[in-house]
Design a protein around this motif. Structure first.
Motif, PDB file in Angstrom:
ATOM      1  N   ASP A  84       0.893  -1.079   0.172  1.00  0.00           N
ATOM      2  CA  ASP A  84      -0.132  -0.033  -0.004  1.00  0.00           C
ATOM      3  C   ASP A  84       0.858   1.387   0.127  1.00  0.00           C
ATOM      4  OD1 ASP A  84      -2.371  -1.482   0.093  1.00  0.00           O
ATOM      5  OD2 ASP A  84      -2.600  -1.490   2.040  1.00  0.00           O
ATOM      6  N   HIS A  85       1.954   1.454   0.880  1.00  0.00           N
ATOM      7  CA  HIS A  85       2.756   2.513   0.971  1.00  0.00           C
ATOM      8  C   HIS A  85       3.180   2.910  -0.449  1.00  0.00           C
ATOM      9  CE1 HIS A  85       5.815   5.284   2.546  1.00  0.00           C
ATOM     10  NE2 HIS A  85       6.619   4.562   2.091  1.00  0.00           N
ATOM     11  N   LEU A  86       3.689   1.843  -1.166  1.00  0.00           N
ATOM     12  CA  LEU A  86       4.683   2.215  -2.469  1.00  0.00           C
ATOM     13  C   LEU A  86       3.525   2.102  -3.551  1.00  0.00           C
ATOM     14  CD1 LEU A  86       7.727   0.020  -2.054  1.00  0.00           C
ATOM     15  CD2 LEU A  86       7.373   2.624  -1.850  1.00  0.00           C
ATOM     16  N   ASP A  87       2.133   1.825  -3.224  1.00  0.00           N
ATOM     17  CA  ASP A  87       1.067   1.618  -4.175  1.00  0.00           C
ATOM     18  C   ASP A  87       1.560   0.792  -5.262  1.00  0.00           C
ATOM     19  OD1 ASP A  87      -1.501   2.147  -5.289  1.00  0.00           O
ATOM     20  OD2 ASP A  87      -0.645   3.976  -6.493  1.00  0.00           O
ATOM     21  N   LEU A  88       2.108  -0.383  -5.078  1.00  0.00           N
ATOM     22  CA  LEU A  88       2.356  -1.486  -6.030  1.00  0.00           C
ATOM     23  C   LEU A  88       1.269  -2.265  -6.590  1.00  0.00           C
ATOM     24  CD1 LEU A  88       5.709  -2.793  -4.216  1.00  0.00           C
ATOM     25  CD2 LEU A  88       5.361  -1.032  -5.979  1.00  0.00           C
ATOM     26  N   THR A  89       1.221  -2.603  -7.788  1.00  0.00           N
ATOM     27  CA  THR A  89       0.309  -3.439  -8.301  1.00  0.00           C
ATOM     28  C   THR A  89       0.841  -4.463  -9.300  1.00  0.00           C
ATOM     29  OG1 THR A  89      -0.085  -1.869 -10.312  1.00  0.00           O
ATOM     30  CG2 THR A  89      -1.566  -1.581  -8.404  1.00  0.00           C
ATOM     31  N   GLU A  90       0.078  -5.839  -9.549  1.00  0.00           N
ATOM     32  CA  GLU A  90       0.823  -6.873 -10.453  1.00  0.00           C
ATOM     33  C   GLU A  90       1.792  -7.261  -9.765  1.00  0.00           C
ATOM     34  OE1 GLU A  90      -0.993  -8.097 -13.192  1.00  0.00           O
ATOM     35  OE2 GLU A  90      -2.463  -7.234 -12.223  1.00  0.00           O
ATOM     36  N   VAL A  91       2.087  -7.440  -8.245  1.00  0.00           N
ATOM     37  CA  VAL A  91       3.180  -7.770  -7.900  1.00  0.00           C
ATOM     38  C   VAL A  91       3.339  -9.274  -8.023  1.00  0.00           C
ATOM     39  CG1 VAL A  91       4.406  -7.816  -5.565  1.00  0.00           C
ATOM     40  CG2 VAL A  91       3.361  -5.931  -6.362  1.00  0.00           C
ATOM     41  N   THR A  92       4.592  -9.724  -8.001  1.00  0.00           N
ATOM     42  CA  THR A  92       5.069 -10.966  -7.549  1.00  0.00           C
ATOM     43  C   THR A  92       5.614 -11.078  -6.100  1.00  0.00           C
ATOM     44  OG1 THR A  92       5.589 -11.742  -9.981  1.00  0.00           O
ATOM     45  CG2 THR A  92       6.471 -13.371  -8.372  1.00  0.00           C
ATOM     46  N   LEU A  93       5.216 -11.724  -5.171  1.00  0.00           N
ATOM     47  CA  LEU A  93       5.592 -11.760  -3.894  1.00  0.00           C
ATOM     48  C   LEU A  93       6.244 -13.148  -3.865  1.00  0.00           C
ATOM     49  CD1 LEU A  93       2.379 -11.119  -1.690  1.00  0.00           C
ATOM     50  CD2 LEU A  93       4.081  -9.597  -2.093  1.00  0.00           C
ATOM     51  N   VAL A  94       7.724 -12.885  -3.292  1.00  0.00           N
ATOM     52  CA  VAL A  94       8.560 -13.921  -3.145  1.00  0.00           C
ATOM     53  C   VAL A  94       9.219 -14.203  -1.752  1.00  0.00           C
ATOM     54  CG1 VAL A  94      10.705 -15.015  -3.969  1.00  0.00           C
ATOM     55  CG2 VAL A  94       9.424 -13.367  -5.451  1.00  0.00           C
ATOM     56  N   GLY A  95       8.807 -15.304  -1.094  1.00  0.00           N
ATOM     57  CA  GLY A  95       9.240 -15.561   0.173  1.00  0.00           C
ATOM     58  C   GLY A  95      10.170 -16.573   0.415  1.00  0.00           C
ATOM     59  N   HIS A  96      11.249 -16.523   1.398  1.00  0.00           N
ATOM     60  CA  HIS A  96      11.969 -17.684   1.692  1.00  0.00           C
ATOM     61  C   HIS A  96      11.534 -18.166   3.059  1.00  0.00           C
ATOM     62  CE1 HIS A  96      15.630 -19.644   3.323  1.00  0.00           C
ATOM     63  NE2 HIS A  96      15.509 -20.169   2.252  1.00  0.00           N
ATOM     64  N   SER A  97      11.526 -19.522   3.423  1.00  0.00           N
ATOM     65  CA  SER A  97      11.410 -19.930   4.638  1.00  0.00           C
ATOM     66  C   SER A  97      10.048 -19.413   5.336  1.00  0.00           C
ATOM     67  CB  SER A  97      12.633 -19.955   5.384  1.00  0.00           C
ATOM     68  OG  SER A  97      12.652 -20.775   6.691  1.00  0.00           O
ATOM     69  N   VAL A  98      10.473 -18.854   6.612  1.00  0.00           N
ATOM     70  CA  VAL A  98       9.323 -17.996   7.500  1.00  0.00           C
ATOM     71  C   VAL A  98       8.537 -17.185   6.531  1.00  0.00           C
ATOM     72  CG1 VAL A  98       8.776 -16.849   9.285  1.00  0.00           C
ATOM     73  CG2 VAL A  98      10.114 -18.616   9.566  1.00  0.00           C
ATOM     74  N   GLY A  99       9.330 -16.485   5.472  1.00  0.00           N
ATOM     75  CA  GLY A  99       8.783 -15.400   4.821  1.00  0.00           C
ATOM     76  C   GLY A  99       7.603 -16.058   3.843  1.00  0.00           C
ATOM     77  N   THR A 100       7.742 -17.339   3.506  1.00  0.00           N
ATOM     78  CA  THR A 100       6.510 -18.037   2.749  1.00  0.00           C
ATOM     79  C   THR A 100       5.287 -17.711   3.650  1.00  0.00           C
ATOM     80  OG1 THR A 100       6.994 -20.159   3.433  1.00  0.00           O
ATOM     81  CG2 THR A 100       8.179 -19.616   1.557  1.00  0.00           C
ATOM     82  N   ALA A 101       5.317 -18.099   4.764  1.00  0.00           N
ATOM     83  CA  ALA A 101       4.004 -18.049   5.829  1.00  0.00           C
ATOM     84  C   ALA A 101       3.362 -16.607   5.569  1.00  0.00           C
ATOM     85  CB  ALA A 101       4.419 -18.378   7.065  1.00  0.00           C
ATOM     86  N   GLU A 102       4.372 -15.588   5.702  1.00  0.00           N
ATOM     87  CA  GLU A 102       3.917 -14.315   5.712  1.00  0.00           C
ATOM     88  C   GLU A 102       3.095 -13.969   4.307  1.00  0.00           C
ATOM     89  OE1 GLU A 102       7.517 -12.339   8.215  1.00  0.00           O
ATOM     90  OE2 GLU A 102       7.574 -12.188   6.169  1.00  0.00           O
ATOM     91  N   VAL A 103       3.845 -14.379   3.105  1.00  0.00           N
ATOM     92  CA  VAL A 103       3.224 -14.358   1.852  1.00  0.00           C
ATOM     93  C   VAL A 103       1.704 -14.823   1.933  1.00  0.00           C
ATOM     94  CG1 VAL A 103       3.403 -15.124  -0.610  1.00  0.00           C
ATOM     95  CG2 VAL A 103       5.309 -14.241   0.745  1.00  0.00           C
ATOM     96  N   VAL A 104       1.680 -16.113   2.310  1.00  0.00           N
ATOM     97  CA  VAL A 104       0.401 -16.897   2.339  1.00  0.00           C
ATOM     98  C   VAL A 104      -0.337 -16.119   3.286  1.00  0.00           C
ATOM     99  CG1 VAL A 104      -0.797 -18.801   3.196  1.00  0.00           C
ATOM    100  CG2 VAL A 104       1.512 -19.325   1.913  1.00  0.00           C
ATOM    101  N   ARG A 105      -0.314 -15.786   4.390  1.00  0.00           N
ATOM    102  CA  ARG A 105      -1.073 -15.161   5.272  1.00  0.00           C
ATOM    103  C   ARG A 105      -1.642 -13.783   4.669  1.00  0.00           C
ATOM    104  NH1 ARG A 105      -2.434 -15.600  10.608  1.00  0.00           N
ATOM    105  NH2 ARG A 105      -2.429 -18.035   9.845  1.00  0.00           N
ATOM    106  N   CYS A 106      -0.516 -12.913   3.811  1.00  0.00           N
ATOM    107  CA  CYS A 106      -0.990 -11.850   3.361  1.00  0.00           C
ATOM    108  C   CYS A 106      -2.002 -11.983   2.484  1.00  0.00           C
ATOM    109  CB  CYS A 106       0.208 -11.175   2.857  1.00  0.00           C
ATOM    110  SG  CYS A 106       0.131  -9.469   1.960  1.00  0.00           S
ATOM    111  N   LEU A 107      -1.839 -12.902   1.452  1.00  0.00           N
ATOM    112  CA  LEU A 107      -2.869 -13.177   0.342  1.00  0.00           C
ATOM    113  C   LEU A 107      -4.111 -13.509   0.900  1.00  0.00           C
ATOM    114  CD1 LEU A 107      -0.641 -14.925  -2.019  1.00  0.00           C
ATOM    115  CD2 LEU A 107      -1.667 -12.967  -2.507  1.00  0.00           C
ATOM    116  N   THR A 108      -4.330 -14.527   2.011  1.00  0.00           N
ATOM    117  CA  THR A 108      -5.343 -15.003   2.407  1.00  0.00           C
ATOM    118  C   THR A 108      -6.058 -13.977   3.410  1.00  0.00           C
ATOM    119  OG1 THR A 108      -4.417 -16.032   4.313  1.00  0.00           O
ATOM    120  CG2 THR A 108      -4.745 -17.127   2.477  1.00  0.00           C
TER     121      THR A 108
END
Length: 275
Positions: A84-108
């Protein structure tokens, strides 16, 4: 300036490389690392014209040393707030290890309006702990004991796990002692509070019910020799649960494949983000 303030007033740092109008990848790191872990992905991709943004989670890297907010909901909120801060769209989220859980929870939790796809690299999702639904999972007491050992002497612990983390000795794995020491030093900059809280997330992590709700294409990348998050417990299960997913398994790669298999991971990220 590459900082923004979250809803609870925490000041977080992010790296922002490449042209502002390039296809955007947003990276969230594995536990204890900051943006430095993505050097060999972000630099070449940004040089080619992609915009590469890496969030340093609270208590990590140059982000604020705070006492609270290490639960998965807040960490996912921090990631959504960056978009939101950077007003990003059409983003590819990339997470490693614990970062993947953050990606999943962010999407859901926040939806995919700003997201075109996601890459889960060597993640513990949907979960690794033994339960009625996952009898082959790890004993939570083993994870708790490892976390306690790490808390007692982080530097000694990180050096003890160095070789299996990167897969030293596996066919095709080449990484210098100096590079490993550099990354250990970076991990040691995470605050003791952040280390304890983020490590404890694994003991209760279970995103099984959330993965089928993801409505964007997902690339799951995992190594055959990841002893932290064994591919059969995590990567393969994730790919089976996510509706539109592709599993790519790196033979003879371990948890630190972002360093040991950097060029291949960069190629896979490039192809996925440009699809």
């Amino acid at each position: 300036m590459p900082y923004f303030e979250t809803a609870d007033g925490t000041r977080l740092h992010f790296a922002d490389w490449g042209p502002a109008d390039g296809r955007t990848l947003v990276f969230t790191s594995g536990a204890y690392f900051g943006a430095e872990m993505w050097e060999h992905q972000m630099l070449p991709l940004a040089t080619e014209g992609f915009r590469c943004v890496a969030l340093e989670r609270r208590g990590h890297g140059r982000s604020e040393n705070c006492w609270t907010g290490y639960d998965l909901d807040t960490l996912a909120e921090d990631l959504a707030a960056l978009l939101d801060h950077l007003d990003l769209t059409e983003v590819t989220l990339v997470g490693h290890s614990v970062g993947t859980a953050e990606v999943v929870r962010c999407l859901t939790r926040y939806g995919s309006d700003r997201v075109a796809g996601a890459v889960l690299v060597a993640g513990p999702v949907p979960g690794i702990v033994r339960s009625a639904d996952l009898p082959e999972g790890m004993d939570p007491a083993v994870i708790e004991a490892a976390n306690a050992t790490m808390s007692a002497d982080r530097a000694k612990f990180f050096h003890a796990i160095r070789d299996p983390f990167f897969g030293v000795g596996l066919p095709g794995v080449e990484i210098s002692p100096e590079h490993m020491e550099y990354l250990i030093g970076a991990a040691l900059t995470a605050t003791p509070k952040a280390v304890r809280e983020v490590s404890d997330l694994l003991v209760t992590l279970d995103l099984t019910a959330e993965l089928p709700k993801i409505d964007v294409p997902v690339l799951v990348v995992h190594g055959t020799h990841d002893v932290w998050n064994p591919v059969e417990l995590t990567g393969r299960r994730s790919a089976e649960l996510i509706p539109d997913s592709t599993l790519t398994v790196y033979q003879d790669a371990a948890h630190g494949l972002f360093a040991t298999h950097a060029a291949r991971l960069t190629d896979d990220l490039r192809a996925f983000a440009a699809r």
